[in-house]
Design a protein around this motif. Structure first.
Motif, short mmCIF file in Angstrom:
data_model
loop_
_atom_site.label_atom_id
_atom_site.label_comp_id
_atom_site.label_asym_id
_atom_site.label_seq_id
_atom_site.Cartn_x
_atom_site.Cartn_y
_atom_site.Cartn_z
N GLY A 81 23.53 -44.42 73.94
CA GLY A 81 24.68 -45.19 74.41
C GLY A 81 24.35 -46.41 75.23
N PRO A 108 32.19 -41.51 70.38
CA PRO A 108 32.46 -40.64 71.54
C PRO A 108 32.46 -39.14 71.22
N TRP A 111 28.87 -37.66 71.24
CA TRP A 111 27.97 -37.84 72.37
C TRP A 111 27.26 -36.54 72.72
N THR A 114 24.82 -35.39 70.02
CA THR A 114 23.66 -36.28 69.96
C THR A 114 22.67 -35.94 71.06
N ALA A 127 21.15 -41.36 79.19
CA ALA A 127 22.37 -41.59 78.43
C ALA A 127 23.44 -42.23 79.31
N PRO A 130 29.53 -40.59 79.18
CA PRO A 130 30.51 -40.57 78.10
C PRO A 130 31.95 -40.59 78.60
#
Length: 208
Positions: A81, A108, A111, A114, A127, A130
Motif C-alpha cells: 500500500g 481495500p 489488504w 495480502t 504496510a 488500511p
C-alpha cells in the motif's frame, strides 16, 4: 526477478499470484527477535519483536530503516500500500531488493489477505494503514503473524499495537541563509511499549 523486487500489481487475482510467488520461494522467516539497522539500535535495543504489530506515525524513512536490519540478515521483506515508495531509498538503507516484495495498491478488501500471504515468508512487512478493520479481521491477522513470527509495521493507526512509534522531525542540517541542500535530518522517536515509554534522537543523512 525484477530489478526492484517482486512487484505485484493491483488486480483481482493479485493475492493468488502473490501466494504462488511465495510458494516458489520456499522460505520461512527466521526465528527470534529481528535485528535492526545500527542507527535504530538505541530505539530498539532488543530488536523487533516477532509476531507483533508496530504502529508507526510520522516517517516512511524510519519504516525503510526497520526493513533494513532484517533484510541485511537474509530475511524476506514486504511492503503493502505504498505506491510512491522510493526503492532507491530502500536500497540506500541496505534493503536487499532481490528479497523485497512490493504490493503497491491492493484493493481495500484484499489488504488483510495480502498481508497474511506475505506473512508466510517475510520476516517483516511494512504496510500503509488500511483504515478501520473488523475485530475478526484483526484477530485473524494477528494470529497469523504470531504463528509465522512475522513483524508488521503499520504506517498509521492500529488497534492495540504491541508498540507505538512516533517520529518527529526536530531539525535539518544543510540550509544556510535560505539556500543549500538538505544533508541531515534530526528525528526524535517516542516509543510506547508494554506501558513504558522511551525516547531517543537520531540523525539521518539525506542519503543513508
Amino acid at each position: 526477478m525484477f530489478d526492484y523486487g517482486e512487484v505485484i500489481q493491483p488486480f483481482p487475482d493479485a493475492v493468488s499470484d502473490l501466494q504462488e510467488i511465495l510458494q516458489q520461494r520456499g522460505t520461512t522467516p527466521a526465528a527470534g527477535a529481528l535485528p535492526v539497522h545500527p542507527r535504530l539500535a538505541p530505539a530498539f535495543p532488543s530488536g523487533l519483536r516477532p509476531g507483533v504489530v508496530y504502529s508507526l506515525v510520522g516517517s516512511v524513512s524510519i519504516a525503510l530503516a526497520l526493513l533494513a536490519g532484517p533484510s541485511q540478515h537474509g530475511a524476506w521483506c514486504g511492503v503493502v500500500g505504498l505506491p510512491d515508495l522510493g526503492v532507491e531509498a530502500a536500497a540506500a538503507w541496505g534493503v536487499d531488493l532481490d528479497r523485497l516484495v512490493l504490493v503497491p495498491a491492493p484493493e481495500p478488501p484484499q489488504w488483510v489477505s495480502t498481508v497474511a500471504a506475505l506473512a508466510e515468508v517475510a520476516g517483516v512487512v511494512v504496510a500503509a494503514s488500511p483504515g478501520r478493520l473488523s475485530g475478526g479481521e484483526v484477530q485473524r491477522l494477528t494470529a497469523r503473524l504470531r504463528t509465522r513470527r512475522t513483524s508488521l509495521v503499520v504506517i498509521g493507526p492500529w488497534e492495540r499495537p504491541a508498540a507505538t512509534v512516533r517520529a518527529t522531525t526536530v531539525g535539518w542540517d544543510g540550509l544556510a541563509q535560505g539556500h543549500g541542500a538538505l544533508t541531515r535530518q534530526h528525528v526524535r522517536l517516542d516509543i510506547t511499549e508494554r506501558h513504558q515509554q522511551r525516547s531517543c534522537c537520531l540523525t539521518i543523512p539525506e542519503t543513508p
